[in-house]
Design a protein around this motif. Structure first.
Motif, PDB file in Angstrom:
ATOM      1  N   GLY A   1      73.126  79.164  70.880  1.00  0.00           N
ATOM      2  CA  GLY A   1      72.637  79.307  72.414  1.00  0.00           C
ATOM      3  C   GLY A   1      72.537  78.020  73.092  1.00  0.00           C
ATOM      4  N   PRO A   2      71.661  77.953  74.288  1.00  0.00           N
ATOM      5  CA  PRO A   2      71.369  76.976  74.875  1.00  0.00           C
ATOM      6  C   PRO A   2      70.783  75.884  74.465  1.00  0.00           C
ATOM      7  N   ALA A   3      69.730  76.146  73.629  1.00  0.00           N
ATOM      8  CA  ALA A   3      69.217  74.769  72.972  1.00  0.00           C
ATOM      9  C   ALA A   3      70.185  74.188  71.899  1.00  0.00           C
TER      10      ALA A   3
ATOM     11  N   GLY B   1      74.664  82.320  72.741  1.00  0.00           N
ATOM     12  CA  GLY B   1      73.713  83.009  72.904  1.00  0.00           C
ATOM     13  C   GLY B   1      73.279  84.044  73.696  1.00  0.00           C
ATOM     14  N   LEU B   2      72.243  84.042  74.376  1.00  0.00           N
ATOM     15  CA  LEU B   2      71.776  84.954  75.357  1.00  0.00           C
ATOM     16  C   LEU B   2      72.392  84.713  76.722  1.00  0.00           C
ATOM     17  N   ASN B   3      73.256  83.528  77.029  1.00  0.00           N
ATOM     18  CA  ASN B   3      74.264  83.433  78.118  1.00  0.00           C
ATOM     19  C   ASN B   3      75.288  84.243  77.934  1.00  0.00           C
TER      20      ASN B   3
ATOM     21  N   GLY C   1      66.836  81.094  68.423  1.00  0.00           N
ATOM     22  CA  GLY C   1      66.225  81.949  69.413  1.00  0.00           C
ATOM     23  C   GLY C   1      65.242  82.849  68.656  1.00  0.00           C
ATOM     24  N   MET C   2      65.022  84.020  69.447  1.00  0.00           N
ATOM     25  CA  MET C   2      64.427  85.193  68.773  1.00  0.00           C
ATOM     26  C   MET C   2      65.138  86.371  68.661  1.00  0.00           C
ATOM     27  N   GLY C   3      65.330  86.682  67.306  1.00  0.00           N
ATOM     28  CA  GLY C   3      66.115  88.011  67.195  1.00  0.00           C
ATOM     29  C   GLY C   3      65.537  89.206  67.119  1.00  0.00           C
TER      30      GLY C   3
HETATM   31  C1  FAD Z   1      67.780  90.066  78.606  1.00  0.00           C
HETATM   32  C2  FAD Z   1      67.315  88.601  78.877  1.00  0.00           C
HETATM   33  C3  FAD Z   1      67.678  88.086  80.134  1.00  0.00           C
HETATM   34  C4  FAD Z   1      67.305  86.942  80.537  1.00  0.00           C
HETATM   35  N1  FAD Z   1      67.647  86.340  81.807  1.00  0.00           N
HETATM   36  C5  FAD Z   1      67.248  85.039  81.884  1.00  0.00           C
HETATM   37  C6  FAD Z   1      67.578  84.433  83.212  1.00  0.00           C
HETATM   38  O1  FAD Z   1      68.012  85.045  84.263  1.00  0.00           O
HETATM   39  N2  FAD Z   1      67.186  83.135  83.182  1.00  0.00           N
HETATM   40  C7  FAD Z   1      66.772  82.598  82.584  1.00  0.00           C
HETATM   41  O2  FAD Z   1      66.492  81.177  82.624  1.00  0.00           O
HETATM   42  N3  FAD Z   1      66.444  83.093  81.256  1.00  0.00           N
HETATM   43  C8  FAD Z   1      66.406  83.952  80.769  1.00  0.00           C
HETATM   44  N4  FAD Z   1      66.411  84.754  79.905  1.00  0.00           N
HETATM   45  C9  FAD Z   1      65.707  83.886  78.639  1.00  0.00           C
HETATM   46  C10 FAD Z   1      66.967  82.937  78.000  1.00  0.00           C
HETATM   47  O3  FAD Z   1      68.138  83.539  77.815  1.00  0.00           O
HETATM   48  C11 FAD Z   1      66.607  82.326  76.932  1.00  0.00           C
HETATM   49  O4  FAD Z   1      65.189  81.756  76.958  1.00  0.00           O
HETATM   50  C12 FAD Z   1      67.552  81.206  76.186  1.00  0.00           C
HETATM   51  O5  FAD Z   1      68.665  81.798  75.976  1.00  0.00           O
HETATM   52  C13 FAD Z   1      66.881  80.706  75.013  1.00  0.00           C
HETATM   53  O6  FAD Z   1      67.800  79.810  74.304  1.00  0.00           O
HETATM   54  P1  FAD Z   1      68.180  79.484  73.031  1.00  0.00           P
HETATM   55  O7  FAD Z   1      69.116  78.700  72.602  1.00  0.00           O
HETATM   56  O8  FAD Z   1      66.727  79.176  72.225  1.00  0.00           O
HETATM   57  O9  FAD Z   1      68.321  80.953  72.269  1.00  0.00           O
HETATM   58  P2  FAD Z   1      69.390  82.373  72.162  1.00  0.00           P
HETATM   59  O10 FAD Z   1      70.066  82.115  73.694  1.00  0.00           O
HETATM   60  O11 FAD Z   1      68.779  83.428  71.941  1.00  0.00           O
HETATM   61  O12 FAD Z   1      70.461  81.806  71.196  1.00  0.00           O
HETATM   62  C14 FAD Z   1      70.096  81.828  69.913  1.00  0.00           C
HETATM   63  C15 FAD Z   1      71.390  81.710  68.842  1.00  0.00           C
HETATM   64  O13 FAD Z   1      70.963  81.251  67.623  1.00  0.00           O
HETATM   65  C16 FAD Z   1      71.813  82.494  66.849  1.00  0.00           C
HETATM   66  N5  FAD Z   1      71.048  82.865  65.799  1.00  0.00           N
HETATM   67  C17 FAD Z   1      70.016  83.741  65.616  1.00  0.00           C
HETATM   68  N6  FAD Z   1      69.674  83.496  64.269  1.00  0.00           N
HETATM   69  C18 FAD Z   1      70.383  82.850  63.590  1.00  0.00           C
HETATM   70  C19 FAD Z   1      70.340  82.401  62.353  1.00  0.00           C
HETATM   71  N7  FAD Z   1      69.587  82.801  61.317  1.00  0.00           N
HETATM   72  N8  FAD Z   1      71.154  81.326  61.819  1.00  0.00           N
HETATM   73  C20 FAD Z   1      72.049  81.158  62.788  1.00  0.00           C
HETATM   74  N9  FAD Z   1      71.979  81.351  64.024  1.00  0.00           N
HETATM   75  C21 FAD Z   1      71.217  82.139  64.363  1.00  0.00           C
HETATM   76  C22 FAD Z   1      72.312  83.624  67.655  1.00  0.00           C
HETATM   77  O14 FAD Z   1      73.403  84.019  67.365  1.00  0.00           O
HETATM   78  C23 FAD Z   1      72.271  82.789  69.029  1.00  0.00           C
HETATM   79  O15 FAD Z   1      73.577  82.038  69.253  1.00  0.00           O
HETATM   80  C24 FAD Z   1      66.873  86.025  79.327  1.00  0.00           C
HETATM   81  C25 FAD Z   1      66.355  86.423  78.380  1.00  0.00           C
HETATM   82  C26 FAD Z   1      66.916  88.052  78.196  1.00  0.00           C
HETATM   83  C27 FAD Z   1      66.439  88.271  76.576  1.00  0.00           C
END
Ligand code: FAD
Ligand code: SF4
Length: 454
Positions: free
Chosen positions: A151-153, A179-181, A237-239
């Motif tokens: 995801g973004p991080a 990810g959530l994108n 992220g948070m699954g």
């Molecule tokens: C429905 C919804 C709408 C949202 N809308 C907005 C918005 O409009 N604007 C905004 O700024 N924020 C929004 N957010 C919040 C934003 O999407 C998140 O804060 C952001 O995506 C977090 O990024 P991340 O990389 O931490 O996690 P994620 O985007 O959740 O990515 C996590 C990644 O890790 C992978 N993963 C999970 N478990 C494992 C594992 N055990 N091993 C390996 N990989 C794993 C997943 O497949 C995924 O690719 C929204 C969130 C939700 C739920």
């Protein structure tokens, strides 16, 4: 007159393809050049610009706006992307109304703020769409880093590490990156497969190997990664989703909002998605707004968000709440779910208890109740990390409130492991803050690797 239990009404095809296309078109269409110039001219190019301070990634906002004025689009995009490699997605999804645009000095009772989000999109769209690479890799460092997540991080961390000359392996559980994108953001905020275009741009720098379908806790352990790589970044992220904690809340018709949105985002034909006539959404954040608005746009007749506190406590910004209302969603406050109503094995409604704050400011039930009919009840009360599925990571890392403890550089309690995004304590749970976490972690990892020798 109705006799017996109300029949459930869930079906696909409530709206025609054309209606769905119109309902899910671009939420904020891009600016034309003339519009961008007019908007850029509204900027005062403030010294110590408050908009830059309010941006979690610290983009030099007056700097990029100035470059739009002088028609230096590449330079403008570079100013944005060097701080935030997902500046394209953030221009679509950032709640700018509570970040840069809220503090813009033009945001007064009489005036609107400079439309920073749309200008940022104007500056970055063509660069991402044409895959114009603006960054080069430093000479290879000989070091390798494992980045868990996609995801973004994770992608922000991977890109910065690649820029700094390190070899990066991104290990992502999902079938697609972003990810959530890709799976979560409301469909009308990011049309035309933009999430994947942005991933292509990020990977275009080189030095990043992407492995989808690779899950920490199933396919490898944290210990494996620490053995094999010089450093590890965790951005998974948070699954998991929070449960309603009501009796039998796992019945037919009670649906996880995030899971449904993922289905919607992956659907090639949204007319085929089953939609209830009456929808109740429980929650008060962005996810609650997104599932409510998207349900309405898929053809649901009545959509009600029920939140247990007042509108000021809602996680969703005022603008998002207004957006939901103008999309036909009803938002009701001071209602806590008490009991599901059932029609056989299916949910048919929810009984809510009215709530209020007591003299100590604590939320209390009032003993008064109301009922809302529902064909589908969406749970949108937050997410959590599924630690049971994470293997040794759960025991090795320091965790508070279910999320990973990190320092200001996003370093965990382990010397060679960093983390960022939604899975860390204190996360803002926004795309832009996840990008910033990934960037800060990469910079610190680079410092660490420079000190570890060959
Ligand atoms: C429905 C919804 C709408 C949202 N809308 C907005 C918005 O409009 N604007 C905004 O700024 N924020 C929004 N957010 C919040 C934003 O999407 C998140 O804060 C952001 O995506 C977090 O990024 P991340 O990389 O931490 O996690 P994620 O985007 O959740 O990515 C996590 C990644 O890790 C992978 N993963 C999970 N478990 C494992 C594992 N055990 N091993 C390996 N990989 C794993 C997943 O497949 C995924 O690719 C929204 C969130 C939700 C739920
Ligand atoms: S605060 Fe507003 S006017 Fe000032 S630099 Fe930022 S965008 Fe321009």
């Amino acid at each position: 007159m109705q006799t017996g239990p109300r029949q459930t009404d869930i079906r696909s095809g409530r709206l025609s393809k054309a209606e769905i296309e119109a309902n899910f078109s671009d939420m904020h269409p891009p600016l034309e050049r003339s519009e961008a110039l007019v908007e850029a001219d509204r900027c005062y190019f403030c010294f110590d610009a408050p908009c830059t301070t309010a941006c979690p990634t610290g983009i030099d906002i007056p700097g990029f706006i100035q470059k739009i004025r002088s028609n230096n689009i590449k330079g403008s995009a570079l100013t944005i992307l060097r701080e935030n490699i997902m500046g394209g997605m953030c221009s679509r999804v950032c709640p700018t109304e509570v970040l840069c645009e809220e503090v813009c000095v033009r945001n007064t009772l009489e005036e609107q703020p400079v439309r920073i989000g749309l200008l940022q999109r104007y500056a970055t769209d063509s660069i991402i769409q044409n895959n114009t690479q603006l960054f080069q890799r430093r000479e290879a460092s000989g070091k390798s880093v494992a980045v868990v997540g996609g995801g973004p991080a994770a992608l922000s961390c991977a890109h910065r590490l690649a820029m700094l000359g390190h070899k990066v392996s991104v290990l992502n559980a999902a079938e697609k990156p972003a990810g959530l994108n890709e799976y979560g953001i409301a469909a009308y905020k990011t049309i035309d497969n933009f999430a994947q275009l942005e991933v292509d741009y990020i990977l275009g720098i080189g030095g990043i190997e992407l492995h989808n379908g690779k899950t920490l806790g199933t396919d490898y352990s944290l210990a494996d990664l620490r053995d094999e790589y010089d450093a590890v970044f965790l951005g998974f992220g948070m699954g998991g989703i929070n449960e309603l904690r009501m009796e039998n809340d796992r019945v037919d018709g009670v649906v996880d909002a995030v899971e449904y949105i993922a289905q919607l985002r992956q659907s090639d034909n949204m007319t085929e998605l089953p939609v209830g006539r009456r929808i109740v959404v429980i929650g008060g954040g962005m996810t609650a707004i997104d599932i409510a608005v998207q349900s309405k746009r898929l053809g649901a007749e009545e959509v009600t968000i029920a939140y247990r506190r007042g509108h000021e406590q809602m996680g969703a910004s005022q603008m998002e709440q207004d957006y939901a209302r103008t999309s036909g969603v009803v938002i009701r406050h001071w209602l806590a779910p008490d009991r599901l109503q059932m029609n056989g094995q299916r949910v048919s409604g929810v009984r809510f208890e009215y709530t209020a704050l007591d003299d100590n400011g604590k939320l209390q039930g009032s003993g008064e109740y109301c009922e809302l009919d529902a064909d589908i009840v969406f749970k949108a009360i937050g997410q959590n990390v599924l630690w049971d599925a994470m293997g040794d990571a759960a025991e090795t890392l320091e965790i508070t409130g279910g999320r990973i403890d990190v320092d200001d550089h996003r370093k965990t309690s382990l010397a060679d492991v960093w983390a960022g995004g939604d899975c860390i304590s204190g996360s803002e749970d926004l795309t832009v803050s996840a990008v910033q976490d990934g960037k800060l972690a990469a910079i610190d990892i680079d410092r660490f690797l420079a000190g570890t020798g060959e």
